[in-house]
Design an enzyme around this catalytic site. Structure first.
Site, PDB file in Angstrom:
ATOM      1  N   ASP A   1       0.813  -1.223   0.000  1.00  0.00           N
ATOM      2  CA  ASP A   1       0.000   0.000   0.000  1.00  0.00           C
ATOM      3  C   ASP A   1       0.843   1.269   0.000  1.00  0.00           C
ATOM      4  O   ASP A   1       0.406   2.299  -0.507  1.00  0.00           O
ATOM      5  CB  ASP A   1      -1.007   0.017   1.151  1.00  0.00           C
ATOM      6  CG  ASP A   1      -0.387   0.038   2.542  1.00  0.00           C
ATOM      7  OD1 ASP A   1       0.801  -0.315   2.704  1.00  0.00           O
ATOM      8  OD2 ASP A   1      -1.109   0.400   3.488  1.00  0.00           O
ATOM      9  N   SER A   2       2.080   1.192   0.501  1.00  0.00           N
ATOM     10  CA  SER A   2       2.920   2.396   0.556  1.00  0.00           C
ATOM     11  C   SER A   2       3.334   2.884  -0.832  1.00  0.00           C
ATOM     12  O   SER A   2       3.716   4.042  -0.984  1.00  0.00           O
ATOM     13  CB  SER A   2       4.165   2.144   1.415  1.00  0.00           C
ATOM     14  OG  SER A   2       4.922   1.063   0.890  1.00  0.00           O
TER      15      SER A   2
ATOM     16  N   GLU B   1       1.358 -19.649   4.318  1.00  0.00           N
ATOM     17  CA  GLU B   1       2.805 -19.492   4.152  1.00  0.00           C
ATOM     18  C   GLU B   1       3.592 -20.510   4.955  1.00  0.00           C
ATOM     19  O   GLU B   1       3.423 -20.624   6.172  1.00  0.00           O
ATOM     20  CB  GLU B   1       3.241 -18.074   4.540  1.00  0.00           C
ATOM     21  CG  GLU B   1       4.708 -17.825   4.283  1.00  0.00           C
ATOM     22  CD  GLU B   1       5.126 -16.362   4.393  1.00  0.00           C
ATOM     23  OE1 GLU B   1       6.344 -16.105   4.361  1.00  0.00           O
ATOM     24  OE2 GLU B   1       4.250 -15.488   4.490  1.00  0.00           O
TER      25      GLU B   1
END
Length: 196
Positions: A46-47, A159
C-alpha cells in the site's frame, strides 16, 4: 484475445479449478511485466500503490498489502483499505485482528488474510520456520483459517505450511487459498519478484 479482469466472485467460483498465478511486485515496471506475462493476481504494498499500478495491469486482480504494524487501529485499516480500493485495488491483504477483518468485510472491502508463517508475528511461532509440522500446530493453523473465514476474509495466504496440511485446509475451506511455500495444491501460488 484480451483478458477480462476477474472479480472476487470469479475467484471464488474458480476455487478448485486450475491454479492461479500470484506475483508480488515492487515497481510499476514489474507490474507491467506481470500483466504482459498473464499473471492472474498481482500483489503490491500500500505504501507504493497508485493508479500507475492499475494502469500497468488492467486485467490482473490487484491485491494491495496493508503493511502490518503501520496501521494500528481498525479505523486506520479501514481508511487504508478504502484508499487501496480507490487507487484501483480489487482487494487488500491484511494480517490484522479478526475484528478488523470483519469490519473491513462489513464495509465491502475484500480481504486476503494470512495463516502459517506470518513474518510480522514470527516470534509467536518460533521464528522463520515452517508452521503446522505437529498435529497441535496444524490444528492451530486450521482453527485460524476457520476463524478468518467466519470473520469474512475471502482468501488466505498459507505461508510455509507443510504441503499435506495446506492441501487439507484448501479442500476444507470456502476461501481461495494462496500457497507461499506450502505446496502446489492451493488455488493460487504466490511468488516474489527478485530485487533489481
Amino acid at each position: 484475445m484480451r483478458r477480462i479482469k476477474p472479480t472476487v466472485a470469479d475467484l471464488l467460483a474458480d476455487k478448485g479449478g486450475p491454479q492461479k498465478t500470484n506475483v508480488y511486485v515492487d515497481s510499476v515496471a514489474e507490474c507491467a511485466a506481470a500483466e504482459e506475462a498473464g499473471i492472474d493476481i498481482i500483489t503490491v504494498q500500500d505504501s507504493i500503490m497508485g493508479s500507475a499500478y492499475r494502469d500497468a495491469a488492467p486485467t490482473a486482480f490487484m491485491v494491495v498489502g496493508l503493511e502490518y504494524g503501520v496501521h494500528a487501529t481498525t479505523d486506520d485499516y479501514l481508511r487504508a483499505g478504502f484508499d487501496a480500493m480507490l487507487a484501483g485495488g480489487d482487494a487488500v491483504w491484511s494480517a490484522a485482528s479478526l475484528g478488523t477483518i470483519s469490519r473491513m468485510r462489513d464495509e465491502g472491502i475484500p480481504v486476503v488474510s494470512h495463516v502459517g508463517l506470518i513474518p510480522a508475528r514470527r516470534t509467536w511461532t518460533g521464528g522463520f520456520k515452517a508452521v503446522g509440522k505437529t498435529a497441535e500446530s496444524a490444528l492451530d493453523v486450521w482453527q485460524l483459517t476457520k476463524a478468518l473465514e467466519a470473520a469474512g476474509a475471502f482468501a488466505i495466504e498459507i505461508e510455509v505450511v507443510p504441503e499435506p496440511v495446506a492441501t487439507a485446509i484448501s479442500a476444507r475451506t470456502s476461501m481461495v487459498t494462496i500457497s507461499m511455500g506450502s505446496g502446489p495444491h492451493c488455488d493460487a501460488c504466490l511468488l516474489y519478484t527478485s530485487p533489481s
